[in-house]
Enzyme design. Structure first.
Site, PDB file in Angstrom:
ATOM      1  N   LYS A 243       0.690  -1.117  -0.077  1.00  0.00           N
ATOM      2  CA  LYS A 243       0.039  -0.063   0.033  1.00  0.00           C
ATOM      3  C   LYS A 243       1.090   1.255  -0.200  1.00  0.00           C
ATOM      4  CE  LYS A 243      -3.902  -1.786   2.656  1.00  0.00           C
ATOM      5  NZ  LYS A 243      -4.878  -1.549   1.863  1.00  0.00           N
TER       6      LYS A 243
ATOM      7  N   ARG B 298     -10.303 -11.687   2.105  1.00  0.00           N
ATOM      8  CA  ARG B 298     -11.125 -12.686   1.382  1.00  0.00           C
ATOM      9  C   ARG B 298     -10.333 -14.202   1.525  1.00  0.00           C
ATOM     10  NH1 ARG B 298     -11.468  -9.416  -4.032  1.00  0.00           N
ATOM     11  NH2 ARG B 298     -10.954  -7.553  -2.542  1.00  0.00           N
TER      12      ARG B 298
HETATM   13  N1  BES Z   1      -8.155  -3.889   4.461  1.00  0.00           N
HETATM   14  C1  BES Z   1      -8.273  -3.426   3.284  1.00  0.00           C
HETATM   15  C2  BES Z   1      -9.607  -2.632   3.113  1.00  0.00           C
HETATM   16  C3  BES Z   1      -9.504  -1.365   3.605  1.00  0.00           C
HETATM   17  C4  BES Z   1      -9.019  -0.422   3.177  1.00  0.00           C
HETATM   18  C5  BES Z   1     -10.219  -1.367   4.775  1.00  0.00           C
HETATM   19  C6  BES Z   1      -9.261   0.769   3.896  1.00  0.00           C
HETATM   20  C7  BES Z   1     -10.383  -0.168   5.653  1.00  0.00           C
HETATM   21  C8  BES Z   1      -9.747   0.919   5.077  1.00  0.00           C
HETATM   22  C9  BES Z   1      -8.123  -4.770   2.231  1.00  0.00           C
HETATM   23  O1  BES Z   1      -7.444  -5.650   2.492  1.00  0.00           O
HETATM   24  C10 BES Z   1      -7.649  -4.156   0.942  1.00  0.00           C
HETATM   25  O2  BES Z   1      -6.478  -3.787   0.745  1.00  0.00           O
HETATM   26  N2  BES Z   1      -8.563  -4.215  -0.057  1.00  0.00           N
HETATM   27  C11 BES Z   1      -8.235  -3.732  -1.365  1.00  0.00           C
HETATM   28  C12 BES Z   1      -8.539  -4.685  -2.145  1.00  0.00           C
HETATM   29  C13 BES Z   1      -8.114  -4.724  -3.519  1.00  0.00           C
HETATM   30  C14 BES Z   1      -6.735  -4.733  -3.657  1.00  0.00           C
HETATM   31  C15 BES Z   1      -9.023  -5.413  -4.621  1.00  0.00           C
HETATM   32  C16 BES Z   1      -8.772  -2.082  -1.667  1.00  0.00           C
HETATM   33  O3  BES Z   1      -9.927  -2.265  -1.104  1.00  0.00           O
HETATM   34  O4  BES Z   1      -8.075  -1.494  -2.266  1.00  0.00           O
HETATM   35 MN    MN Z   2      -5.445  -5.517   1.775  1.00  0.00          MN
END
Ligand code: BES
Ligand code: MN
Ligand code: ZN
Length: 505
Positions: free
Chosen positions: A283, A357
């Site tokens: 990230k 997931r």
């Molecule tokens: N934990 C994150 C989602 C999230 C983002 C929760 C911000 C709370 C605040 C999750 O694991 C994630 O990174 N999701 C990605 C999925 C994508 C890579 C398909 C996302 O939402 O960007």
């Molecule tokens: Mn994630």
């Protein structure tokens, strides 16, 4: 850590504390105790009502400093609005507002006098209990690491309150009515504490240890270590954990409260990513600190199971959470890796940041195999996309069964934890088909929350199932009269109410 203020119930006739809050409806008729204080003080309250043009509007206030002859140094009137129309959640909110007004004044003790005339049909003791519930939620504070703010006699800590006395007509009955709400408040507070705790302190092992504390309320706890998880062949969950030096844990909480021990349980599954860096698909650094809250779903399940145990709910329930840390390293899963899940279904990992997931898929399969649950509800801070769709007031609800959907939406409208139903559709299933494996963990550019739900659905076999994406509501949600905290404990009250109304009768 600062001790939580104690909330006790006393009779209306008891001497009020030096800080005293009185609730007044929009008829501005004082209740019996307040009238009595008014006459003893030579009509000071009535005069202040006039002078301040206080009309008893909901949450409006008027304050009297040092009214004569009644031994009270601050008397705060708080308006109820149309008392007869107030619903359960309104009383909880008012309790929070009163507690907020009290703690802003940095006093050590306070009374809340509950004698307003014309209050709604709810019994006086229920109202007192709901007010206490709201106060308990509002008076939460996470300050254990603030050692240098220099709080002392003159510079009181935000919550210097030690004792809140709720004065009402029948304190014994109010205390009894409060017991179940107190159990739920404790569950919410456990969830908040878990979410607020930084990830260096709360890794998978430490989180699992905290779950062990639920044994105090009669919840049985089973913890699987990394070897046991490997023996179970939870290959998807382990693929997330493998980049971290801190090994995975799976915690299972069993509550057997139903008359029949063999009644099929309800199953609650939580995403417990103690920190989500994204892994190799790392990230951006801005805001990454929020990913200490990526275990908000697991925290909610733990808080819920605590509440069920403490209030001895008449239901059988299983809570199961996957505790992992998603880190980039030489041992981390790579984009393109193919892993075999517990179900045997293979998954092509195209983005290591779509890790939640993977954890949940294995737990969904396992819970069905082992417990044959009556229904499954999973909770996860699963996607940023749900916040794009719904913002931070609503959690997304994906559900394969209309009856379950309406039961959850009903509970949501009682507690005020808002849910919005989102679609499950074969079109989203198509978007996670993989060229190289059975499915892939990435759905493409659009409908990110929906393709994540479709991924989870592929592990569900003929069981009523709901997925709640609480990425927007579990942490950093708007503050409210009953939530002053970053980690909100969202969902504990909702699921407790869902169970109480539909599965304990
Ligand atoms: N934990 C994150 C989602 C999230 C983002 C929760 C911000 C709370 C605040 C999750 O694991 C994630 O990174 N999701 C990605 C999925 C994508 C890579 C398909 C996302 O939402 O960007
Ligand atoms: Mn994630
Ligand atoms: Zn995540």
């Amino acid at each position: 850590m600062t001790d939580r203020p104690e909330i006790i119930f006393a009779s209306l006739g008891a001497d009020p504390e030096a800080m005293c809050v009185v609730l007044v409806g929009d008829d501005v008729v004082l209740g019996p105790r307040a009238s009595e204080l008014d006459s003893r003080s030579g009509g000071a309250i009535g005069k202040a009502v006039e002078a301040a043009q206080f009309k008893g509007k909901k949450k409006s206030t008027a304050e009297l400093l040092a009214p004569p002859r009644i031994g009270i140094s601050r008397l705060l009137l708080i308006g109820l609005g149309k008392a007869a129309d107030l619903k359960e959640s309104d009383w909880v909110t008012l309790g929070g507002a009163a507690a907020g007004a009290i703690s802003a004044r940095k006093v050590k003790t306070a009374s809340l006098i509950v004698d307003a005339a014309g209050a709604s049909e709810a019994k006086a003791e229920t109202i007192a209990a709901l007010l206490a519930f709201g106060a308990a939620l509002r008076l939460y504070e996470f300050s254990k690491y603030q050692t240098k703010k220099g709080y002392d006699e003159d510079n009181a800590a935000p919550n210097s309150l030690k004792k809140l006395v709720i004065q009402c007509a029948n304190p014994e009955k109010a205390r009894a009515a409060f017991a179940r709400y107190e159990a739920v408040a404790n569950g919410v507070i456990i969830a908040r504490d878990l979410v607020n705790e930084p990830a260096n302190v709360l890794g998978p092992i430490e989180f699992a240890e905290r779950v062990g504390e639920l044994e105090k309320v009669g919840v049985e706890v089973e913890i699987f270590d990394a070897d046991q998880i490997a023996e179970l062949k939870m290959g998807a969950l382990l693929a997330v954990a493998q980049g971290s030096v801190r090994p995975a844990r799976v915690a299972i909480m069993h509550w057997h409260g139903a008359k029949s021990k063999r009644a099929k349980p309800l199953a609650f599954i939580g995403k417990g990513v103690v920190f989500d860096t994204g892994g190799i698909s790392i990230k951006p650094s801005a805001g990454m600190e929020d990913m200490k809250g990526d275990m908000g779903g697991a925290a909610c399940v733990v808080g819920l199971m605590h509440a069920l145990g403490e209030r001895k709910a008449n239901v059988n329930a299983i809570g199961i959470i996957g505790l992992v840390e998603n880190m980039p390293s030489g041992t981390a899963t790579r984009p393109g890796d193919i892993v075999t899940s517990y179900s045997g279904q293979t998954v092509e990992v195209l983005n290591t940041d779509a890790e939640g997931r993977l954890v949940l898929g294995d737990l969904i399969s396992y819970v069905q195999d082992r417990f044959k649950p009556r229904l499954i509800i999973d909770l996860a801070t699963l996607t940023g996309a749900i916040m794009v769709a719904l913002g931070k007031e609503y959690a997304g609800l994906f559900v394969n069964d209309d009856k379950l959907a309406s039961e959850l939406l009903d509970a949501s409208s009682v507690t005020g934890e808002k849910l919005w139903r989102m679609p499950l559709d074969n079109a989203f299933d198509k978007m996670i088909e993989s060229k190289n494996a059975d499915i892939k963990n990435l759905g493409g550019r659009w409908a990110g929350a929906c393709t994540a739900a479709a991924f989870l659905k592929s592990f569900v076999k003929d069981t009523p199932w709901a997925h709640i994406d609480l990425a927007g509501t579990a942490m950093d949600a708007p503050k409210s009269e009953i939530n002053p905290s970053w980690g909100s404990g969202w969902g504990v009250r909702l699921l407790d109410r869902f169970i109480a109304d539909r599965y304990e009768k």
